[in-house]
Scaffold this motif. Structure first.
Motif, short mmCIF file in Angstrom:
data_model
loop_
_atom_site.label_atom_id
_atom_site.label_comp_id
_atom_site.label_asym_id
_atom_site.label_seq_id
_atom_site.Cartn_x
_atom_site.Cartn_y
_atom_site.Cartn_z
N ILE A 177 -19.12 -4.44 92.71
CA ILE A 177 -20.56 -4.32 92.50
C ILE A 177 -21.33 -4.83 93.71
O ILE A 177 -22.28 -4.19 94.19
CB ILE A 177 -20.98 -5.10 91.23
N GLU A 178 -20.92 -5.99 94.23
CA GLU A 178 -21.61 -6.56 95.38
C GLU A 178 -21.47 -5.66 96.61
O GLU A 178 -22.40 -5.52 97.41
CB GLU A 178 -21.07 -7.95 95.66
N GLU A 179 -20.29 -5.06 96.76
CA GLU A 179 -20.10 -4.14 97.89
C GLU A 179 -21.02 -2.95 97.77
O GLU A 179 -21.64 -2.51 98.73
CB GLU A 179 -18.64 -3.70 97.94
N ARG A 180 -21.12 -2.40 96.54
CA ARG A 180 -21.98 -1.25 96.29
C ARG A 180 -23.45 -1.61 96.52
O ARG A 180 -24.22 -0.80 97.05
CB ARG A 180 -21.79 -0.79 94.84
N ALA A 181 -23.82 -2.82 96.13
CA ALA A 181 -25.22 -3.25 96.27
C ALA A 181 -25.56 -3.67 97.69
O ALA A 181 -26.73 -3.90 98.00
CB ALA A 181 -25.49 -4.40 95.31
N ARG A 182 -24.56 -3.83 98.54
CA ARG A 182 -24.76 -4.20 99.95
C ARG A 182 -25.57 -5.49 100.10
O ARG A 182 -26.45 -5.60 100.96
CB ARG A 182 -25.42 -3.06 100.72
N GLY A 183 -25.25 -6.47 99.24
CA GLY A 183 -25.86 -7.79 99.38
C GLY A 183 -27.22 -7.93 98.75
O GLY A 183 -27.82 -9.01 98.80
N ASP A 184 -27.75 -6.88 98.14
CA ASP A 184 -29.06 -6.93 97.50
C ASP A 184 -28.87 -7.42 96.07
O ASP A 184 -28.37 -6.68 95.21
CB ASP A 184 -29.70 -5.55 97.52
N GLN B 109 -27.81 -6.58 90.23
CA GLN B 109 -28.08 -6.85 88.83
C GLN B 109 -28.38 -5.56 88.08
O GLN B 109 -27.99 -5.39 86.92
CB GLN B 109 -29.25 -7.82 88.68
N ALA B 110 -29.06 -4.62 88.73
CA ALA B 110 -29.35 -3.34 88.09
C ALA B 110 -28.07 -2.57 87.81
O ALA B 110 -27.91 -1.97 86.73
CB ALA B 110 -30.27 -2.52 89.00
N ILE B 111 -27.13 -2.58 88.76
CA ILE B 111 -25.84 -1.92 88.54
C ILE B 111 -25.09 -2.60 87.41
O ILE B 111 -24.52 -1.94 86.53
CB ILE B 111 -25.00 -1.96 89.84
N ARG B 112 -25.12 -3.90 87.41
CA ARG B 112 -24.43 -4.69 86.37
C ARG B 112 -25.01 -4.38 84.98
O ARG B 112 -24.27 -4.19 84.01
CB ARG B 112 -24.56 -6.18 86.70
N ASN B 113 -26.34 -4.34 84.90
CA ASN B 113 -26.99 -4.07 83.63
C ASN B 113 -26.67 -2.66 83.13
O ASN B 113 -26.44 -2.43 81.94
CB ASN B 113 -28.50 -4.24 83.75
N ASP B 114 -26.65 -1.71 84.06
CA ASP B 114 -26.35 -0.33 83.70
C ASP B 114 -24.94 -0.20 83.16
O ASP B 114 -24.70 0.45 82.13
CB ASP B 114 -26.54 0.58 84.91
N LEU B 115 -24.00 -0.85 83.82
CA LEU B 115 -22.61 -0.80 83.37
C LEU B 115 -22.47 -1.46 82.01
O LEU B 115 -21.75 -0.95 81.13
CB LEU B 115 -21.69 -1.48 84.39
N SER B 116 -23.15 -2.57 81.82
CA SER B 116 -23.07 -3.28 80.54
C SER B 116 -23.59 -2.41 79.41
O SER B 116 -23.00 -2.35 78.33
CB SER B 116 -23.87 -4.58 80.63
#
Length: 388
Positions: A107-114, A119-126
């Motif tokens: 997730i952090e790699e995909r978010a590129r440190g943002d 958190q948006a990716i994490r929430n979507d997956l959840s």
């Protein structure tokens, strides 16, 4: 010197190896007294295979544990040398056993440190898997839903396959008799540019599948090799002095059980020769598979006649910059690495290159020759014992 032992070492049942004038010698420690058990079992593997019957046969007392003069090799050569506590067991390791950290890294790699994007990716997956991704059990229906979501997002990787899929990653870390013990040097390849320690709890398993105890381990890893290709795992993991175990095996009893392993918290500290300091922590209650499930997956089919040890993986992945901003952490020659947990004590080693660390010359042939010369086996000639 006993400050590296478990907090309650006086009541613990310990098994290990020390170097005597005769050679590497299996010992049993009970109520703080050290017993030479080589006449009962010539190797630790044999002693544990017969445990607990082997423990009832006594042994020759060598004195109180606190009276031994153990010291790490970089301080001075102690008159008593503590060896790795295993001998003929195969050294296995389980990788990517902390699913949360594996998923978070992607997730952090995909978010590129943002952080906001992460958190948006994490929430979507959840939302798409119907719950908190931290609750996902490897191989379960929710894990398969998470896998589908990650593939859709372009986030899937071979590491996540073993983190949340049905099959754990289990590999052979190092050859029989190659591990180093407390107070010895650990090695990283001289051509490695990015490497780190991996503080782990290590389970000890007999040939018939009984998990009889645990010790501490440092699964030294070369991230520059493994990061280039998973097919370079052998070069990343298996090198001279690249696996440290110790200080002793603590056997399970009323005062120490598998539940203590499940709840263990490992603290790591690295002191660099230039004054650098790094600390970290790995909590076993965050592991994604139960330790005994990992043992079951490692057992294979009648594959370990002398038993095996299983390194359980780590939550710790150092990212703290050392020299150059953005380059993260890598070892330097002279680093002192300490892995500590109250019930197992402290594993302490100094970093060198695998090229310059003490050469591994005491293998299976040498051990058999040594045991035969001592009358513990029939036939053979004395073998050198300076590098067991």
């Amino acid at each position: 010197m006993t400050d590296f032992l478990a907090d309650d070492w006086r009541s613990a049942t310990l098994v290990g190896r020390i170097m005597t004038s005769d050679g590497p010698t299996p010992v049993l420690v009970r109520q703080g007294e050290v017993f030479d058990v080589s006449a009962i079992a010539a190797t630790v593997a044999q002693f544990l295979a017969q445990w607990p019957e082997s423990g009832a046969q006594g042994g020759v007392s060598l004195g109180r544990l606190e009276d031994f003069d153990f010291a790490p090799v970089w301080e001075r050569e102690g008159k008593d040398t503590l060896l790795s506590p295993i001998d003929l067991q195969v050294v296995k390791a389980a990788g990517v056993t902390f699913a949360v950290s594996a998923v978070e890294r992607v997730i952090e790699e995909r978010a590129r440190g943002d952080a906001d994007k992460a958190q948006a990716i994490r929430n979507d997956l959840s939302e798409r898997i119907g719950g908190d991704i931290r609750a996902v059990v490897p191989g379960s229906e929710s894990a398969m839903k998470l896998k589908e979501a990650l593939i859709t997002e372009g986030l899937w990787s071979q590491y996540l396959e073993v983190a949340i899929g049905p099959d754990a990653e289990v590999f052979t870390k190092s050859p029989v008799l190659s591990t180093v013990g407390w107070g010895e040097e650990v090695g990283v390849r001289s051509d490695s540019t990015w490497n780190n320690p991996e503080p782990e709890v290590v389970l000890v398993v007999t040939a018939d599948g009984r998990t009889v105890g645990a010790t501490l381990g440092n699964d030294v890893n070369l991230r520059c090799f493994e990061g280039r290709s998973a097919l370079l795992l052998g070069k990343a993991k298996d090198n001279n002095a690249s696996c440290a175990l110790g200080p002793f095996i603590r056997l399970f009893d009323d005062g120490f059980t598998i539940d203590d392993v499940r709840s263990a918290v490992l603290d790591l500290k690295i002191d660099g020769p230039e004054g650098y300091e790094l600390t970290g922590r790995s909590s076993m209650d965050q592991i994604s598979r139960d330790p005994l499930e990992l043992v079951r997956q490692a057992m294979s089919e009648h594959h370990y006649p002398d038993g095996f040890v299983l390194m359980l993986g780590t939550l710790f992945a150092p990212t703290q910059d050392r020299d150059v901003a953005g380059r993260g952490f890598t070892h330097k020659v002279g680093d002192i690495v300490r892995v500590n947990t109250p019930k197992l004590g402290r594993l302490e080693n100094r970093v060198n290159t695998s090229k310059d660390a003490r050469a591994w010359v005491f293998g299976i042939t040498a051990l058999m020759q040594n045991l035969a010369a001592r009358g513990l086996l029939k036939g053979g000639k004395p073998a050198r014992t300076d590098a067991a």
